[in-house]
Design a protein around this motif. Sequence first.
Motif, short mmCIF file in Angstrom:
data_model
loop_
_atom_site.label_atom_id
_atom_site.label_comp_id
_atom_site.label_asym_id
_atom_site.label_seq_id
_atom_site.Cartn_x
_atom_site.Cartn_y
_atom_site.Cartn_z
N THR A 148 31.22 34.87 40.39
CA THR A 148 32.20 34.26 41.16
C THR A 148 33.16 33.42 40.21
O THR A 148 33.06 33.69 39.15
CB THR A 148 31.43 33.14 42.05
N THR A 149 34.00 32.83 40.78
CA THR A 149 35.36 32.22 39.81
C THR A 149 34.75 31.00 39.34
O THR A 149 33.92 30.33 39.45
CB THR A 149 36.33 32.10 40.56
N PRO A 150 35.49 30.64 38.15
CA PRO A 150 35.13 29.18 37.46
C PRO A 150 35.42 28.15 38.46
O PRO A 150 34.49 27.09 38.46
CB PRO A 150 36.14 29.25 36.36
N GLN A 151 36.59 28.29 39.28
CA GLN A 151 36.62 27.16 40.31
C GLN A 151 35.56 26.92 41.33
O GLN A 151 35.34 25.90 41.73
CB GLN A 151 37.95 27.61 40.86
N ARG A 152 35.03 28.15 41.76
CA ARG A 152 33.86 28.19 42.81
C ARG A 152 32.72 27.53 42.34
O ARG A 152 31.94 26.68 42.75
CB ARG A 152 33.69 29.47 43.26
N MET A 153 32.25 27.74 41.02
CA MET A 153 31.18 27.35 40.25
C MET A 153 31.44 25.80 39.86
O MET A 153 30.54 25.03 40.04
CB MET A 153 30.82 27.92 38.93
N ARG A 154 32.59 25.55 39.49
CA ARG A 154 32.94 23.99 39.43
C ARG A 154 32.83 23.12 40.64
O ARG A 154 32.05 22.05 40.63
CB ARG A 154 34.12 23.85 38.72
N ALA A 155 33.27 23.90 41.69
CA ALA A 155 33.33 23.16 43.03
C ALA A 155 31.70 23.10 43.48
O ALA A 155 31.37 21.91 44.16
CB ALA A 155 33.76 23.89 43.95
N ALA A 156 30.79 23.85 43.03
CA ALA A 156 29.28 23.79 43.37
C ALA A 156 28.72 22.53 42.71
O ALA A 156 27.46 22.07 43.04
CB ALA A 156 28.65 25.16 43.04
N GLY A 157 29.39 22.11 41.38
CA GLY A 157 28.98 20.93 40.60
C GLY A 157 27.61 21.30 39.77
O GLY A 157 26.50 20.52 39.45
N VAL A 158 27.71 22.56 39.16
CA VAL A 158 26.54 22.75 38.47
C VAL A 158 26.80 22.88 36.91
O VAL A 158 28.07 22.89 36.57
CB VAL A 158 25.90 24.12 38.86
N PHE A 159 25.86 22.66 36.32
CA PHE A 159 25.82 22.75 34.71
C PHE A 159 26.64 21.49 33.82
O PHE A 159 27.05 21.56 32.86
CB PHE A 159 26.31 23.96 34.18
N GLY A 160 26.92 20.21 34.82
CA GLY A 160 27.15 19.29 34.26
C GLY A 160 28.81 19.04 34.02
O GLY A 160 29.65 19.57 34.90
N ASP A 161 28.99 18.87 32.75
CA ASP A 161 30.66 18.45 32.49
C ASP A 161 31.52 19.49 31.97
O ASP A 161 31.21 19.61 30.78
CB ASP A 161 30.51 17.20 31.88
N TRP A 162 32.26 19.99 32.90
CA TRP A 162 33.15 21.12 32.48
C TRP A 162 34.28 21.38 33.45
O TRP A 162 33.97 20.97 34.59
CB TRP A 162 32.44 22.53 32.07
N SER A 163 35.17 21.91 33.20
CA SER A 163 36.39 22.44 33.95
C SER A 163 36.89 23.49 33.69
O SER A 163 37.01 23.98 32.46
CB SER A 163 37.29 20.92 33.82
N PRO A 164 37.65 24.29 34.61
CA PRO A 164 38.23 25.60 34.41
C PRO A 164 39.38 25.52 33.30
O PRO A 164 39.72 24.28 33.26
CB PRO A 164 38.77 25.86 35.67
#
Length: 895
Positions: A491-507
Amino acid sequence: MSPLTRRTLLVGGTALPLAVSASVGRAAATEPGEPTEVHWLEGGVPAEMTGVTWGVPWSKGHVRPDQSFGLRTSDGTAVPVQTWPIGFWPDGSLKWSAHAIGAGTPSAERYLLAPGPAAAPAKAVTVSRQAGRIVVDTGVARCVINRSGRALIDSVSRGGRVVARKGELVCLRQNASDERGGKDERFTGEVHKVTVEQNGPVRAVVRIEGKHRADRRARAWLPFTVRLYFHAGAENFRMVHSFVFDGKAVDDFIRGLGVRFQVPLSDEPHNRHVRFASADGGLFTEAVRGITGLRRDPGAAVRAAQVAGRATPAVSTWDTRVSSRLHLIPAWGDYTLSQLTADGFEIRKRTRQGCGWVHAAAGTRAGGFGYIGGVSGGFAFGLRDFWQTHPTQLDIRGAAGESAEVTLWLWSPDARPMDLRFYHDGMGMDTHPEQLEGLEITYEDYEPGFGDPYGIARTSELMFWALDATPSAERLAAQAATVRTPPLLVTTPQRMRAAGVFGDWSPVDRSTPAKAVLEDRLDFLFDFYRRQVEQRRWYGFWDYGDVMHTYDNDRHEWRYDVGGYAWDNSELSTDLWLWYSYLRSGRADVFRMAEAMTRHTGEVDVYHLGKYADLGTRHGVQHWADSAKQLRISTAANRRFLYFLTADERVGDLLRDLVDADKTFLALDPLRKIRTEPYEPDPKALAVGLGTDWGALAAAWFTEWERGGDPIARTKLLNTCTAIGALKNGFITGEGRYDLTTGTFATDTVKVSVSHLSAVFGLAEICSEIISAADVPGFERAWLQYCTLYNATAAEQIAAVGQSFGNLNLKQAHARLTAYAAASTGDPALAARAWTELGRGEAGYPANSPWRSTGITGPAVLNPVDEATWVSTNATAQYGLAAIQCLALVGDRMP
């Protein structure tokens, strides 16, 4: 004293508050709204649609743990999918789901995944148990797996015809390193245990465990775990082969290690075909008995059919000058493709054993894919990362007879025997003072007896096809490409970021010039290392996946032969840098490099058996050479990404193995060489560092908790978090007294001890995730204190804990800790300080670094290379993580 167990947990219990519910069955979760889009990692549509498994993250509290999912194409076509949970949030809601699709999946560039009923496959994969055997049927191919004996696989058939049989593991051992001076001893894999881990309807997994036993049935060694993967409607299956070296490096030299099948053949020799693939899509295509190029012509239709792999017209229709002399045309029964280096392979053939070999073809890199069979069916086979993990080999023997023998050699018998002996004789470093002198000059932490490969492992991935005819060249090329780069849905970085997994990162974000500059620098560093892997030929059976640690400017070469400056072995979290780079970019090349590194560092750099089990080895000339055996290298923090993104069971095994790694502190004190006070390991008062040691333990415990596994892991995690929060100086205490029987720290230690290494092996990342998941206020305060004070002034440190931390290193790396404190407190001064620390680049890359490489050619170097003398792997990994987390945490306050 015995370690904490379920019994002691339930009987003795703990008085510490465990604020988060452990139950995954009582979650009050709601379903997500929009479907989740998944696409192929490499883009486009795979040419060969085999079964695929992938993971998807979900936001906390949004999905029930038992939620079913449906999959469809963008035009609404339903796709059969199998779903199972692999991760949970603390409230019991689903955090990660795994999904599998079969071989008959409609081709599409993208699919939509949403809660709902799953479509059933037209041909479900089934698993049944018979006397002494397990039978898996994909609806197309049928595989009979033995539950004991020397052959793992009894037979593979299609349409009632046996395509392959007697699938076994083979090993050749030599007692001398010189290939001319040793005598071969043959071993065959012996099955000890078979477990059905999944049984359909879309995906089935069978795990086989055992050891290689000598053909004379004396010695058994090299324990193995083999998993076989089957998908609905598939004519292929996948094998993941892992083994552990449990021999003596001075006596046991592996001369060959492989997987072997017998392939029945019934077609005439001129209707039998041999195929090998190159890594760039080319094919070597021959018939066992060739009828092209003869002095007499059998006819154009006959020749065209043989070249294409189709059935030739009846022999009675041929020119009689050929048909009457078929028995005089040689039948080439034996073929070998050997890849002994990353830059060259050879194909040779002979008519039969006892006759001479003839050179057939050669090239640079082979694709690790082959086929033997005829117009009535055949067997295709492939070994992933074939040339990257040289020396490798593909053998076909006896193809002119009733049955051909196919062997995929993970270690080629044409190469020199595998030599795992330590690379020097100790050079007189028999005492601690002498060893410290050695460390001072070569940066190698040498200690006699510690450079032992006993317990290291290696995993290989293979694929096999049961085919009803010789495929076309285009189909074979597609199969070969599948072996080289197995398709994966993501899935996309935006979708993974929205799920809140793996701590502190952003697309990736290039919305401002300043951010674009950082993104360009991050891209430069990855692209530079990607090219270095190729230019420096960082390949080989035990090496592929790793990178080098430090550069030698004078030689224009990485310090591959200088002590602790050679192979990186995860030092300062190179693995994490690659994985976070992938999460935010979605780049396929970043994923594949991170995947290869995880495969390597989790197997080769870690001990899986023996006295060092669960420990990893510090960086060195050989991956097992250095005497520093520590959890900071074996840490689960480096493996979690590949597991959750792919649901890979082997990685899951490695993660679970580390849950009890706290017992290693009884076996080996990681600080034994630098302690100034007497210390003997006591199970009720083990010296455990609160940085690299506890961080590794916490990553394993947190991951096990995420996976819904052993509840003791959760107890140990929350017990130790609570205890760290209760320490007067929290993380700044440096080291705690750990009670193995209760899984917690004593809380009466009062001291100040801060190391520059504590937070740079995954501690920063795992603490962030723990704080988000668990309600332990004291722990959060302790971590914020550490993040705030590490790069603070001496006066600020003294005001907080009574003394300064001294002259600390890696200040740029710790900019992300300052950023974390800034984001947590909303303090703009800390945010500004974080950006200053990143830009200043102390022990890293200042903003005014060159940010470019220079091409170097002969005669200064053997091969043309890119050189960046200012780059080091420690600095790259930590700069990358610091920049990524500063962008995520305080990107809105970037100057």
